[in-house]
Enzyme design. Structure first.
Site, PDB file in Angstrom:
ATOM      1  N   LYS A 185       0.902  -1.465   0.179  1.00 48.77           N
ATOM      2  CA  LYS A 185       0.103  -0.178   0.237  1.00 48.77           C
ATOM      3  C   LYS A 185       1.097   1.111  -0.271  1.00 48.77           C
ATOM      4  O   LYS A 185       1.109   1.380   0.692  1.00 48.77           O
ATOM      5  CB  LYS A 185      -0.975  -0.135   1.186  1.00 48.77           C
ATOM      6  CG  LYS A 185      -1.893   1.395   1.106  1.00 48.77           C
ATOM      7  CD  LYS A 185      -2.282   1.969   2.225  1.00 48.77           C
ATOM      8  CE  LYS A 185      -1.561   3.282   2.876  1.00 48.77           C
ATOM      9  NZ  LYS A 185      -1.461   3.862   1.491  1.00 48.77           N
ATOM     10  N   GLU A 259       8.606   0.787  11.128  1.00 47.28           N
ATOM     11  CA  GLU A 259      10.282   0.981  10.507  1.00 47.28           C
ATOM     12  C   GLU A 259       9.881   3.042  10.384  1.00 47.28           C
ATOM     13  O   GLU A 259       8.931   3.813  10.092  1.00 47.28           O
ATOM     14  CB  GLU A 259      10.980   1.152   9.510  1.00 47.28           C
ATOM     15  CG  GLU A 259      10.444  -0.566   9.398  1.00 47.28           C
ATOM     16  CD  GLU A 259      12.473  -0.683   9.164  1.00 47.28           C
ATOM     17  OE1 GLU A 259      12.882   0.204   9.428  1.00 47.28           O
ATOM     18  OE2 GLU A 259      12.529  -2.221   9.130  1.00 47.28           O
ATOM     19  N   CYS A 294      13.666  10.040   6.086  1.00 47.98           N
ATOM     20  CA  CYS A 294      13.827   9.269   7.793  1.00 47.98           C
ATOM     21  C   CYS A 294      14.998   9.245   8.304  1.00 47.98           C
ATOM     22  O   CYS A 294      15.220  10.453   9.656  1.00 47.98           O
ATOM     23  CB  CYS A 294      13.526   7.688   7.958  1.00 47.98           C
ATOM     24  SG  CYS A 294      14.455   6.745   6.219  1.00 47.98           S
ATOM     25  N   GLU A 395      10.291  16.123  14.140  1.00 43.87           N
ATOM     26  CA  GLU A 395      10.260  15.772  13.405  1.00 43.87           C
ATOM     27  C   GLU A 395      10.016  16.840  12.333  1.00 43.87           C
ATOM     28  O   GLU A 395       9.009  16.804  11.514  1.00 43.87           O
ATOM     29  CB  GLU A 395      10.010  14.212  12.724  1.00 43.87           C
ATOM     30  CG  GLU A 395      10.746  13.788  11.360  1.00 43.87           C
ATOM     31  CD  GLU A 395      10.524  12.702  10.818  1.00 43.87           C
ATOM     32  OE1 GLU A 395       9.384  11.999  11.309  1.00 43.87           O
ATOM     33  OE2 GLU A 395      11.463  11.559  10.287  1.00 43.87           O
TER      34      GLU A 395
HETATM   35  P1  NAD Z   1       2.475   8.782   7.092  1.00 45.46           P
HETATM   36  O1  NAD Z   1       2.753   7.779   9.035  1.00 45.46           O
HETATM   37  O2  NAD Z   1       1.794   9.812   7.096  1.00 45.46           O
HETATM   38  O3  NAD Z   1       2.291   7.875   6.107  1.00 45.46           O
HETATM   39  C1  NAD Z   1       2.472   6.288   6.234  1.00 45.46           C
HETATM   40  C2  NAD Z   1       1.445   5.213   5.422  1.00 45.46           C
HETATM   41  O4  NAD Z   1       0.722   5.118   6.276  1.00 45.46           O
HETATM   42  C3  NAD Z   1       0.587   6.211   3.960  1.00 45.46           C
HETATM   43  O5  NAD Z   1       0.752   4.903   2.816  1.00 45.46           O
HETATM   44  C4  NAD Z   1      -0.447   6.224   4.257  1.00 45.46           C
HETATM   45  O6  NAD Z   1      -1.465   6.503   4.248  1.00 45.46           O
HETATM   46  C5  NAD Z   1      -0.420   5.030   5.409  1.00 45.46           C
HETATM   47  N1  NAD Z   1      -1.847   5.694   7.149  1.00 45.46           N
HETATM   48  C6  NAD Z   1      -1.937   7.013   6.936  1.00 45.46           C
HETATM   49  N2  NAD Z   1      -2.884   6.898   7.969  1.00 45.46           N
HETATM   50  C7  NAD Z   1      -3.519   5.449   8.131  1.00 45.46           C
HETATM   51  C8  NAD Z   1      -3.861   4.499   8.981  1.00 45.46           C
HETATM   52  N3  NAD Z   1      -4.901   5.126  10.133  1.00 45.46           N
HETATM   53  N4  NAD Z   1      -4.187   3.252   8.330  1.00 45.46           N
HETATM   54  C9  NAD Z   1      -3.309   2.836   7.921  1.00 45.46           C
HETATM   55  N5  NAD Z   1      -2.416   3.430   7.367  1.00 45.46           N
HETATM   56  C10 NAD Z   1      -1.974   4.669   7.301  1.00 45.46           C
HETATM   57  O7  NAD Z   1       4.148   9.038   6.450  1.00 45.46           O
HETATM   58  P2  NAD Z   1       4.074   9.159   5.675  1.00 45.46           P
HETATM   59  O8  NAD Z   1       4.121  11.079   5.713  1.00 45.46           O
HETATM   60  O9  NAD Z   1       3.709   8.860   4.190  1.00 45.46           O
HETATM   61  O10 NAD Z   1       6.135   9.370   5.786  1.00 45.46           O
HETATM   62  C11 NAD Z   1       6.706  10.427   6.581  1.00 45.46           C
HETATM   63  C12 NAD Z   1       7.307   9.472   7.800  1.00 45.46           C
HETATM   64  O11 NAD Z   1       7.959   8.331   7.362  1.00 45.46           O
HETATM   65  C13 NAD Z   1       8.108   9.900   8.292  1.00 45.46           C
HETATM   66  O12 NAD Z   1       8.028  10.101   9.734  1.00 45.46           O
HETATM   67  C14 NAD Z   1       9.813   9.203   7.997  1.00 45.46           C
HETATM   68  O13 NAD Z   1      10.541   9.611   8.928  1.00 45.46           O
HETATM   69  C15 NAD Z   1       9.287   8.157   8.361  1.00 45.46           C
HETATM   70  N6  NAD Z   1       9.804   7.271   7.375  1.00 45.46           N
HETATM   71  C16 NAD Z   1      10.533   6.469   7.677  1.00 45.46           C
HETATM   72  C17 NAD Z   1      11.583   5.437   7.424  1.00 45.46           C
HETATM   73  C18 NAD Z   1      12.350   4.327   7.797  1.00 45.46           C
HETATM   74  O14 NAD Z   1      12.842   3.363   7.548  1.00 45.46           O
HETATM   75  N7  NAD Z   1      12.649   4.109   9.336  1.00 45.46           N
HETATM   76  C19 NAD Z   1      11.956   5.433   6.081  1.00 45.46           C
HETATM   77  C20 NAD Z   1      10.864   6.288   5.465  1.00 45.46           C
HETATM   78  C21 NAD Z   1      10.353   7.170   5.614  1.00 45.46           C
END
Ligand code: NAD
Length: 491
Positions: A185, A259, A294, A395
């Site tokens: 997803k 993650e 991240c 962040e």
């Molecule tokens: P986000 O948490 O807003 O969304 C991540 C994913 O979750 C998206 O696909 C989103 O549609 C989905 N999502 C949102 N709400 C949901 C729910 N209630 N139930 C199920 N799925 C849901 O994050 P983002 O803005 O897409 O990405 C940025 C974040 O990701 C930052 O915090 C970044 O640090 C982190 N990140 C971590 C890594 C790692 O490897 N640790 C890598 C890349 C990004």
């Protein structure tokens, strides 16, 4: 701003339909979404969004495909994954361009995301016929006691918008190698490269339904997490979303690996190569993916004795950076992902200015001129930031970094660790003893010394503290997608 003809050409081919059980699905229950290209602020495609109906259909397709997958010999599965790595490599230019259309990551960077995915797929292909269990003595009856690893079945992999291709490597590859089927997803903000990846899986002959790609927003994600047919969720994204996902998964007690984000420290010691340290700090800070990583080194801690010399070099690198059309191969920094992200990042800047717990020394504004239609924010640096300020604790996920001073090594370590996050840290030093000593003292899943955040398939990547519990890469990454079975045979 003008765009290259090549980027315009591929914009016509962006995939927009969901990919379920080998079929391209339109008219989905989650509705449609007008995807905005961050460079222009204008729509570049209208995509399908997955809802409950599509998730249910994908789970059924995945279950069937997983049975077919696991019935193949390990050698066959290994070879298919090698074919997949070859096909991703052969398609690198298209995937990289789609990735630019996704979230305007620069073309200087995006082929690297694709090749990272390729390297993980190739690496995990190697584990398919090499992963072993064990056998241990358990009693004086000479019983046979086997410890084996099995796939979960159907795993839901939820990706953030800033790294669809990265998540395909870090998580989809080991999930497949472990014998699972996958429902990927991606975020609705970043659908194109993952949809193309799904097509490639079919082209190389993976069973239809082994990899389903269902872009959606939070609603589609919730439908996936709540579905009783999902055997494990692997989530990459923000901490607040992780909390919601864990709550949604709790009625079925579906296991969730996470993650999450970071607020990584970059420690610059007085014995560092300052020219290199300045370039690394700029790339790992505001410039690389406009700070939307991240791994972003958003807290730069500099030893007092080299503070001025470092800052002169660091600001020089930022001042010389080319910012603009991400399709231009010389562009170092593009826009941030959306209007909402622009508003959020600029409000963090405004609050930091109001709080007076740091001094804004460059940037802090949306860019004008021929970049004014896109979501471009100046590389932004605050100096002498208080580590307890909102700027240093939240962040930022944009091109905004904090710089702090320290005198003693112990002070630097204390500052670096004084955060709820623990994803990674950077260390700039030429003293080998210091490198080992400080790396061990940092509460962080990865420590990169004189090195950028070069994630490799052989190395486990993941966080300490609130940066998550999962690991990607290495044998640890494979184990995330395997459950352990004990078989005891009475003799
Ligand atoms: P986000 O948490 O807003 O969304 C991540 C994913 O979750 C998206 O696909 C989103 O549609 C989905 N999502 C949102 N709400 C949901 C729910 N209630 N139930 C199920 N799925 C849901 O994050 P983002 O803005 O897409 O990405 C940025 C974040 O990701 C930052 O915090 C970044 O640090 C982190 N990140 C971590 C890594 C790692 O490897 N640790 C890598 C890349 C990004």
């Amino acid at each position: 701003m003008t765009h290259s003809a090549k980027s315009e050409a591929l914009a016509d081919t962006l995939p927009t339909a969901l990919l379920i059980g080998g079929d391209q699905v339109t008219g989905s229950s989650g509705g449609r979404y007008e995807h905005i290209y961050p460079v222009t602020g204008q729509p570049n495609a209208t995509i399908e969004l997955a809802g409950d109906v599509e998730v249910d259909r994908a789970v059924k397709a995945a279950k069937e495909a997983q049975r077919e997958w696991i019935a193949m010999t390990p050698a066959r599965r290994r070879d298919l994954m090698i074919d997949l790595a070859d096909a991703v490599k052969a398609d690198v230019d298209r995937l990289a361009r789609y990735n630019v259309h996704d979230f305007a990551v620069t073309y200087m960077t995006s082929p690297g995301h694709v090749m990272l995915a390729e390297s993980f797929i190739r690496y995990y292909a190697g584990w398919v016929d090499k992963s072993t269990g064990s056998s241990t003595p358990v009693s004086d009856k000479f019983d046979v006691n086997l410890i084996e690893r099995e796939p979960y079945g159907v795993v839901g992999i939820i990706a953030p918008w800033n790294g669809s291709m990265v998540v395909i490597g870090l998580n989809v590859a080991p999930a497949l190698a472990a014998g699972n089927a996958v429902i990927l997803k991606p975020s609705e903000l970043s659908p194109f490269s993952p949809l193309r990846f799904g097509e490639i899986c079919l082209e190389v002959g993976l069973p239809a339904g082994l990899v389903n790609v269902l872009p959606s927003g939070p609603e589609g994600g919730e439908a996936l997490v709540r579905h009783p047919g999902i055997d494990k969720i692997h989530f990459t994204g923000g901490g607040d979303t992780a909390r919601k996902i864990i709550a949604t998964a709790s009625p079925n007690l579906t296991p969730v690996a996470t993650e999450l984000g970071g607020k990584s420290a970059n420690l610059v010691f007085d014995d560092a190569d300052l020219d290199q340290a300045a370039i690394l700090a700029a790339w790992q800070g505001p410039l690389g993916q406009s700070g939307q990583s991240c791994a972003c080194g958003s807290r730069i801690l500099v030893q007092n004795s080299v503070y001025d010399a470092f800052m002169e070099r660091f600001l020089g690198v930022l001042g010389a950076a080319t910012i603009g059309d991400p399709f231009d191969p010389s562009t170092m920094m593009g826009p941030v992902v959306s209007q909402a992200a622009t508003d959020r990042i600029l409000s963090i800047v405004d609050r930091a200015v109001d709080e007076k717990m740091g001094t804004l020394i460059t940037g802090g504004r949306r860019m004008g001129g021929d970049l004014s239609e896109g979501f471009f924010i100046e590389p932004t640096v605050f100096a002498d930031v208080d580590n307890r300020s909102s700027l240093a604790t939240v962040e930022t996920f944009g091109p905004v970094v904090s710089v702090m001073r320290f005198t003693e090594e112990s002070e630097a370590v204390a500052l670096a660790n004084d955060t709820t996050f623990g994803l990674n840290a950077f260390l700039q030093t030429t003293d080998l003893r210091r490198a080992h000593r400080v790396a061990r003292a940092l509460q962080s899943g990865s420590v990169w010394v004189n090195q950028n955040s070069d994630i490799q398939p052989q190395s486990p990547y993941g966080g300490y503290k609130q940066s998550g519990s999962g690991r990607a890469g290495g044998l640890e990454g494979l184990h995330e997608f395997q459950q352990v079975k004990n078989i005891r045979i009475g003799m």
